[in-house]
Scaffold this motif. Structure first.
Motif, PDB file in Angstrom:
ATOM      1  N   SER A 194       0.810  -1.225   0.000  1.00 56.06           N
ATOM      2  CA  SER A 194       0.000   0.000   0.000  1.00 56.06           C
ATOM      3  C   SER A 194       0.838   1.267   0.000  1.00 56.06           C
ATOM      4  CB  SER A 194      -0.920   0.009   1.229  1.00 56.06           C
ATOM      5  OG  SER A 194      -0.141  -0.071   2.418  1.00 56.06           O
ATOM      6  N   ASP A 195       2.141   1.155   0.188  1.00 57.90           N
ATOM      7  CA  ASP A 195       2.985   2.346   0.347  1.00 57.90           C
ATOM      8  C   ASP A 195       3.749   2.727  -0.911  1.00 57.90           C
ATOM      9  OD1 ASP A 195       2.195   2.608   2.956  1.00 57.90           O
ATOM     10  OD2 ASP A 195       3.843   1.407   3.746  1.00 57.90           O
ATOM     11  N   TYR A 196       3.386   2.133  -2.037  1.00 59.48           N
ATOM     12  CA  TYR A 196       4.096   2.428  -3.276  1.00 59.48           C
ATOM     13  C   TYR A 196       3.174   3.165  -4.239  1.00 59.48           C
ATOM     14  CZ  TYR A 196       7.842  -0.619  -1.675  1.00 59.48           C
ATOM     15  OH  TYR A 196       8.869  -1.171  -0.962  1.00 59.48           O
ATOM     16  N   SER A 197       2.795   4.392  -3.876  1.00 54.77           N
ATOM     17  CA  SER A 197       1.903   5.177  -4.726  1.00 54.77           C
ATOM     18  C   SER A 197       2.615   5.521  -6.028  1.00 54.77           C
ATOM     19  CB  SER A 197       1.480   6.466  -4.016  1.00 54.77           C
ATOM     20  OG  SER A 197       2.602   7.240  -3.694  1.00 54.77           O
ATOM     21  N   GLY A 198       1.874   5.449  -7.114  1.00 55.63           N
ATOM     22  CA  GLY A 198       2.453   5.759  -8.419  1.00 55.63           C
ATOM     23  C   GLY A 198       2.992   4.547  -9.142  1.00 55.63           C
ATOM     24  N   VAL A 199       3.140   3.426  -8.428  1.00 57.01           N
ATOM     25  CA  VAL A 199       3.609   2.199  -9.072  1.00 57.01           C
ATOM     26  C   VAL A 199       2.405   1.476  -9.675  1.00 57.01           C
ATOM     27  CG1 VAL A 199       4.727  -0.034  -8.734  1.00 57.01           C
ATOM     28  CG2 VAL A 199       5.533   1.970  -7.481  1.00 57.01           C
ATOM     29  N   ILE A 200       2.524   1.116 -10.936  1.00 57.68           N
ATOM     30  CA  ILE A 200       1.432   0.410 -11.604  1.00 57.68           C
ATOM     31  C   ILE A 200       1.640  -1.091 -11.438  1.00 57.68           C
ATOM     32  CG2 ILE A 200       0.301  -0.036 -13.814  1.00 57.68           C
ATOM     33  CD1 ILE A 200       1.183   2.744 -14.694  1.00 57.68           C
ATOM     34  N   PHE A 201       0.640  -1.757 -10.872  1.00 58.04           N
ATOM     35  CA  PHE A 201       0.678  -3.209 -10.743  1.00 58.04           C
ATOM     36  C   PHE A 201      -0.135  -3.802 -11.898  1.00 58.04           C
ATOM     37  CE2 PHE A 201       1.893  -1.848  -6.566  1.00 58.04           C
ATOM     38  CZ  PHE A 201       2.778  -2.824  -6.124  1.00 58.04           C
ATOM     39  N   VAL A 202       0.552  -4.493 -12.784  1.00 57.03           N
ATOM     40  CA  VAL A 202      -0.077  -5.056 -13.981  1.00 57.03           C
ATOM     41  C   VAL A 202      -0.412  -6.521 -13.723  1.00 57.03           C
ATOM     42  CG1 VAL A 202       0.299  -5.664 -16.405  1.00 57.03           C
ATOM     43  CG2 VAL A 202       1.138  -3.472 -15.510  1.00 57.03           C
ATOM     44  N   PRO A 203      -1.650  -6.932 -13.998  1.00 56.85           N
ATOM     45  CA  PRO A 203      -2.003  -8.343 -13.775  1.00 56.85           C
ATOM     46  C   PRO A 203      -1.270  -9.279 -14.729  1.00 56.85           C
ATOM     47  CG  PRO A 203      -3.830  -7.151 -14.797  1.00 56.85           C
ATOM     48  CD  PRO A 203      -2.807  -6.129 -14.435  1.00 56.85           C
ATOM     49  N   PHE A 204      -0.750 -10.344 -14.170  1.00 57.97           N
ATOM     50  CA  PHE A 204      -0.092 -11.386 -14.959  1.00 57.97           C
ATOM     51  C   PHE A 204      -1.189 -12.349 -15.410  1.00 57.97           C
ATOM     52  CE2 PHE A 204       2.205 -15.385 -15.504  1.00 57.97           C
ATOM     53  CZ  PHE A 204       3.332 -14.988 -16.190  1.00 57.97           C
ATOM     54  N   ASP A 205      -1.812 -12.024 -16.540  1.00 55.91           N
ATOM     55  CA  ASP A 205      -3.000 -12.752 -16.986  1.00 55.91           C
ATOM     56  C   ASP A 205      -2.628 -13.924 -17.893  1.00 55.91           C
ATOM     57  OD1 ASP A 205      -2.241 -10.525 -18.777  1.00 55.91           O
ATOM     58  OD2 ASP A 205      -3.803 -11.361 -20.063  1.00 55.91           O
ATOM     59  N   ASP A 206      -3.507 -14.903 -17.937  1.00 55.18           N
ATOM     60  CA  ASP A 206      -3.266 -16.100 -18.752  1.00 55.18           C
ATOM     61  C   ASP A 206      -3.257 -15.790 -20.244  1.00 55.18           C
ATOM     62  OD1 ASP A 206      -3.111 -17.651 -16.476  1.00 55.18           O
ATOM     63  OD2 ASP A 206      -5.253 -18.150 -16.481  1.00 55.18           O
ATOM     64  N   ALA A 207      -3.974 -14.734 -20.648  1.00 51.81           N
ATOM     65  CA  ALA A 207      -4.041 -14.384 -22.073  1.00 51.81           C
ATOM     66  C   ALA A 207      -2.733 -13.774 -22.578  1.00 51.81           C
ATOM     67  CB  ALA A 207      -5.196 -13.416 -22.319  1.00 51.81           C
ATOM     68  N   GLY A 208      -1.879 -13.353 -21.668  1.00 47.11           N
ATOM     69  CA  GLY A 208      -0.578 -12.814 -22.066  1.00 47.11           C
ATOM     70  C   GLY A 208      -0.571 -11.343 -22.402  1.00 47.11           C
ATOM     71  N   ARG A 209      -1.628 -10.627 -21.998  1.00 43.73           N
ATOM     72  CA  ARG A 209      -1.649  -9.184 -22.276  1.00 43.73           C
ATOM     73  C   ARG A 209      -0.523  -8.462 -21.541  1.00 43.73           C
ATOM     74  NH1 ARG A 209      -7.267 -10.285 -22.247  1.00 43.73           N
ATOM     75  NH2 ARG A 209      -7.333 -10.028 -19.992  1.00 43.73           N
ATOM     76  N   TRP A 210      -0.076  -9.058 -20.432  1.00 48.66           N
ATOM     77  CA  TRP A 210       1.003  -8.449 -19.652  1.00 48.66           C
ATOM     78  C   TRP A 210       2.272  -8.259 -20.487  1.00 48.66           C
ATOM     79  CZ3 TRP A 210       5.524 -11.132 -19.310  1.00 48.66           C
ATOM     80  CH2 TRP A 210       5.475 -12.506 -19.570  1.00 48.66           C
ATOM     81  N   GLN A 211       2.469  -9.146 -21.480  1.00 43.88           N
ATOM     82  CA  GLN A 211       3.667  -9.031 -22.316  1.00 43.88           C
ATOM     83  C   GLN A 211       3.694  -7.701 -23.075  1.00 43.88           C
ATOM     84  OE1 GLN A 211       4.811 -12.922 -24.374  1.00 43.88           O
ATOM     85  NE2 GLN A 211       2.638 -13.267 -23.910  1.00 43.88           N
ATOM     86  N   PHE A 212       2.514  -7.277 -23.521  1.00 41.89           N
ATOM     87  CA  PHE A 212       2.438  -6.029 -24.285  1.00 41.89           C
ATOM     88  C   PHE A 212       2.510  -4.810 -23.363  1.00 41.89           C
ATOM     89  CE2 PHE A 212       0.667  -9.337 -26.937  1.00 41.89           C
ATOM     90  CZ  PHE A 212       1.316  -9.109 -28.141  1.00 41.89           C
ATOM     91  N   ASP A 213       2.058  -4.986 -22.114  1.00 40.15           N
ATOM     92  CA  ASP A 213       2.263  -3.920 -21.122  1.00 40.15           C
ATOM     93  C   ASP A 213       3.755  -3.750 -20.843  1.00 40.15           C
ATOM     94  OD1 ASP A 213      -0.421  -3.102 -20.535  1.00 40.15           O
ATOM     95  OD2 ASP A 213      -0.715  -4.991 -19.485  1.00 40.15           O
ATOM     96  N   LEU A 214       4.442  -4.874 -20.735  1.00 34.20           N
ATOM     97  CA  LEU A 214       5.894  -4.833 -20.527  1.00 34.20           C
ATOM     98  C   LEU A 214       6.583  -4.182 -21.718  1.00 34.20           C
ATOM     99  CD1 LEU A 214       8.561  -5.582 -19.156  1.00 34.20           C
ATOM    100  CD2 LEU A 214       8.294  -7.911 -20.051  1.00 34.20           C
ATOM    101  N   LEU A 215       6.185  -4.570 -22.918  1.00 30.71           N
ATOM    102  CA  LEU A 215       6.753  -3.990 -24.140  1.00 30.71           C
ATOM    103  C   LEU A 215       6.555  -2.476 -24.169  1.00 30.71           C
ATOM    104  CD1 LEU A 215       7.695  -4.874 -27.275  1.00 30.71           C
ATOM    105  CD2 LEU A 215       5.389  -4.066 -27.714  1.00 30.71           C
ATOM    106  N   LYS A 216       5.353  -2.039 -23.806  1.00 26.03           N
ATOM    107  CA  LYS A 216       5.036  -0.603 -23.812  1.00 26.03           C
ATOM    108  C   LYS A 216       5.937   0.167 -22.852  1.00 26.03           C
ATOM    109  CE  LYS A 216       1.332   0.743 -21.684  1.00 26.03           C
ATOM    110  NZ  LYS A 216      -0.094   0.924 -21.327  1.00 26.03           N
ATOM    111  N   GLU A 217       6.152  -0.391 -21.654  1.00 18.10           N
ATOM    112  CA  GLU A 217       6.996   0.286 -20.671  1.00 18.10           C
ATOM    113  C   GLU A 217       8.456   0.313 -21.122  1.00 18.10           C
ATOM    114  OE1 GLU A 217       5.742   1.954 -18.173  1.00 18.10           O
ATOM    115  OE2 GLU A 217       3.754   1.276 -18.792  1.00 18.10           O
TER     116      GLU A 217
END
Length: 265
Positions: A228-251
Motif C-alpha cells: 500500500s505504500d508504493y503510490s504511483g507504481v502500476i501493478f499489472v495483472p499477470f493474466d493467462d491471455a498474455g496481455r502483460w507481455q504487451f504492457d511490458l513492451l510498452k513500458e
C-alpha cells in the motif's frame, strides 16, 4: 494567435515586442496603445487571463496623473514607463530561456543514460511466472538477470544482489507465496501476498532506477494483497491471455528500448 505555441515561438514573440518597445516614439499615444494591446495579447496567450504579469503590465504608466509644466518631467515619466515595460518582458524572456535550458539539460541527461539490454527479474517462488517473463525478454532481444542463476564467487546475497542490479530496467513479480492478516485480528481472513524480499527489492529498484523503469506484475488471485505504500507504481495483472507481455513492451519502449511487438506474436 495559437495558445499551444512552442517555447521558441513564445520567445520570438517576446523578443519582437521588446524591439517595438525600444523603438516607440516619445509620447506617441497611438503607437503606445498598439504596443500595449500586443503586449496584453502575448501575455494572455502564453500565461493566461489570470497571469500576474498581466496585472503588472496594467500598472505601468507612461503619463503622469498630474500635469507637469517641465518637459524634462514628462520625458522622465515616459522613460520610466518604457523601462518598466522593458524590464517586465526581459523577465519573461529570461524565464523562457531558463525553461529551454532546463528542458535541454533534461533531454541531454536522458540521452546520456546508457541503456543496457539486461533486465533484472525480482521473483518469489512461482517458477512458471519467472520463466514466462524470462522467455518474453529473450524474444525481445533482452537478457533476463535472475539472481540465483548467477555465480556466487564467495559473495553474500546482498553483495551479489548489488553487483547484478546494474541494469536499466526491472520486472518485479508478485506471486501469492505467503499468507498474512493484521496482527491481533484473528477474525480476519488470511490474504495471499508476495514474499517480503520481493517487496524489499521493489523498493530498492524504485530508488535506484525510478518508478518509470520498474514494472510490477502480480498473479491474479482472489484477495491478493499488494503493497500500500508504493503510490504511483502500476501493478499489472499477470493474466493467462498474455496481455502483460504487451504492457511490458510498452513500458520498455517508453524507456527507449528498441523492442518490437512482432517478436511477441
Amino acid at each position: 494567435m495559437e495558445k499551444n505555441m512552442d517555447t521558441k515561438e513564445k520567445l520570438d514573440l517576446i523578443e519582437s515586442l521588446i524591439e517595438e518597445i525600444q523603438k516607440m516614439p516619445y509620447r506617441n499615444s497611438s503607437i503606445l496603445d498598439k504596443v500595449n494591446r500586443r503586449a496584453e495579447m502575448i501575455i494572455r496567450n502564453i500565461y493566461g487571463e489570470k497571469s500576474k504579469y498581466l496585472k503588472d503590465l496594467q500598472t505601468i504608466d507612461f503619463y503622469p496623473n498630474w500635469a507637469p509644466s517641465d518637459e524634462s518631467d514628462k520625458r522622465k515619466y515616459w522613460q520610466s514607463g518604457v523601462d518598466e515595460m522593458m524590464n517586465l518582458f526581459n523577465i519573461l524572456k529570461e524565464e523562457l530561456n531558463l525553461f529551454i535550458s532546463s528542458k535541454k539539460t533534461k533531454i541531454e541527461n536522458e540521452q546520456s543514460q546508457t541503456i543496457t539490454n539486461r533486465v533484472f527479474i525480482v521473483h518469489g517462488k512461482d517458477n512458471e511466472m519467472k520463466l514466462a517473463v524470462a522467455r518474453t525478454l529473450d524474444k525481445l532481444g533482452l537478457t533476463a538477470v535472475i539472481l540465483h542463476e548467477q555465480p556466487n564467487q564467495g559473495r553474500t546475497i546482498i553483495e551479489k544482489f548489488t553487483d547484478y542490479s546494474d541494469v536499466s530496467f526491472a520486472v518485479v513479480l508478485f506471486s501469492p507465496d505467503d499468507e498474512a492478516r493484521p496482527r491481533g485480528d484473528d477474525s480476519a481472513q488470511l490474504r495471499p501476498r508476495a514474499r517480503q524480499n520481493v517487496v524489499l527489492e521493489l523498493g530498492y529498484f524504485l530508488g535506484k532506477l525510478s518508478r518509470q523503469r520498474v514494472l510490477a506484475l502480480f498473479k491474479q488471485t482472489k484477495d491478493f494483497e499488494t503493497p500500500s505504500d508504493y503510490s504511483g507504481v502500476i501493478f499489472v495483472p499477470f493474466d493467462d491471455a498474455g496481455r502483460w507481455q504487451f504492457d511490458l513492451l510498452k513500458e520498455l519502449k517508453a524507456c527507449n528500448y528498441n523492442v518490437d511487438a512482432n517478436n511477441l506474436l
